[in-house]
Design a protein around this motif. Structure first.
Motif: not given
Length: 386
Positions: A92, A94, A103-107, A141, A149, A152-153, A156
């Motif tokens: 993954a 970083k 916590r999430h790259g999308r931040e 985005s 986000g 990404a959701d 998944q």
């Protein structure tokens, strides 16, 4: 907004570089294959967490290395934000914001807002619908970072539901009806996240359409009117409808129920925004299949110019990245693009031939060279002039 610093470690052909940048125009010069585009690609990756040239991250890591690092410092209204991305092989990635892990790259999506023009843009017009969906989703985005986000959701859920559909037919044949209950759960999740993604796309296209029309007339004055139309694969809505998120969620659930048997038979997900289309039109005809080469280029440029104008009008002027695009254009289109780029707070241009850059531009020029290393070519900076 502008990028003050770009640092790379083992990214593509760059073993190590720390590049200080300034507002205004910067030209990255050197022969083809020397690593100019790799710098622009790194900035685009920092903006969108994706490459405009490859579908996965593995090619971004320099040969012989096990990770690549992209570090940017972005200045926005006097405030500096640092983004560090570590791209790992088989692990993954970083991400750090102002040196602190997130916590999430999308931040970090939206910290650097950029609009990229590249030779690959012709695929927006002539390529598969997935190219146009990616264009919409990346812009959505950047415009509304929360959508990263949602994307990404949805991705998944789509993977999980597709895996269930592939195995579901066999389970039903063996008498295991529980797969249907599990599908109900994933249907609800797909409709939830899918409706949010579709609503974001529809809102974006409504705002983008007049900008595309204006941009195309700038590039090709006096020609047919350009238009963009979002085409959901839902029969309940006409192209000019403006459904709410709740409407879309209800429609998706209904369509999932109607097509369940077909999905189980084929083992693929036939319903959702991953099957929608952004239709491009000139006059009363679709661009794809009818437009000339010049018209296709004008439409591709119009989409990018419209992105820039929309983001700017909403209060966040993006960095312009022009990757060898002037070499692809005739004089009139070069002039139109140069006129827009000249007013940008920061624009970075790659050019193999100095004559490709407008002669009247005041720009900082950075020359790039390559040397042969143990792991292939290594790019390096060799000089800066103003």
């Amino acid at each position: 907004m502008y990028v003050r610093h770009l640092g790379l470690r083992d990214f593509r052909s760059w073993a190590h570089v720390d590049l200080e940048l300034e507002p205004g125009a910067t030209v990255l010069g050197g022969p083809n294959g020397y690593g100019k585009t790799n710098l622009v690609e790194a900035l685009w990756y920092s903006s969108t967490l994706g490459s405009h040239r490859v579908a996965n991250d593995a090619p971004l890591i320099r040969s012989g290395a096990d990770r690549a690092v992209i570090s940017t410092i972005v200045v926005n209204e006097g405030r500096e934000l640092a983004v560090d991305l570590e791209i790992a092989a088989g692990r993954a990635n970083k991400v750090r914001l102002n040196r602190s892990p997130v916590r999430h790259g999308r931040e970090v999506v939206g910290v650097l807002r950029a609009v990229l023009f590249a030779p690959e843009d012709l695929a927006l017009v002539r390529g598969d619908p997935s190219e146009r969906r990616r264009y919409l989703d990346e812009l959505a985005s950047i415009r509304r970072p929360r959508i990263a986000g949602v994307r990404a959701d949805y991705a998944q859920v789509l993977r999980q539901r597709t895996a269930l559909l592939k195995s579901g037919s066999g389970a039903l044949y063996r008498g295991d009806r529980s797969v249907l209950d599990t599908l109900d759960v994933w249907d609800a999740q797909l409709a939830l996240h899918g409706s949010e993604l579709m609503a974001a796309r529809i809102d974006l296209v409504n705002a983008l359409a007049p900008e595309v029309e204006k941009a195309y007339q700038l590039l090709a004055p006096g020609t047919r009117t350009a238009a963009v139309v979002y085409r959901p694969k839902l029969e309940l809505f006409a192209a000019d409808a403006n459904p709410t998120t709740a409407d879309l969620q209800e429609a998706l659930l209904a369509e999932l129920g109607r097509r369940r048997n077909a999905e189980l038979e084929r083992g693929v997900c036939l319903v959702g925004p991953h099957r929608d289309e952004l239709e491009l039109r000139l006059g009363d005809r679709p661009v794809k299949g009818f437009a000339s080469h010049g018209e296709s280029w004008s439409m591709a440029l119009a989409l990018r110019l419209a992105s820039y104008e929309l983001l700017t009008s909403e209060g966040a002027e993006p960095v312009l990245l022009l990757d060898d695009v002037f070499a692809e254009l005739d004089t009139a289109r070069r002039r139109a693009l140069a006129g827009v780029a000249a007013s940008a707070e920061q624009v970075l241009i790659t050019a193999a031939v100095p004559d490709d850059v407008p002669a009247d531009w005041v720009a900082r020029h950075i020359r790039i060279n390559v040397t042969e290393g143990d792991d292939g070519r290594v790019s390096e900076l060799i000089g800066t002039t103003t």
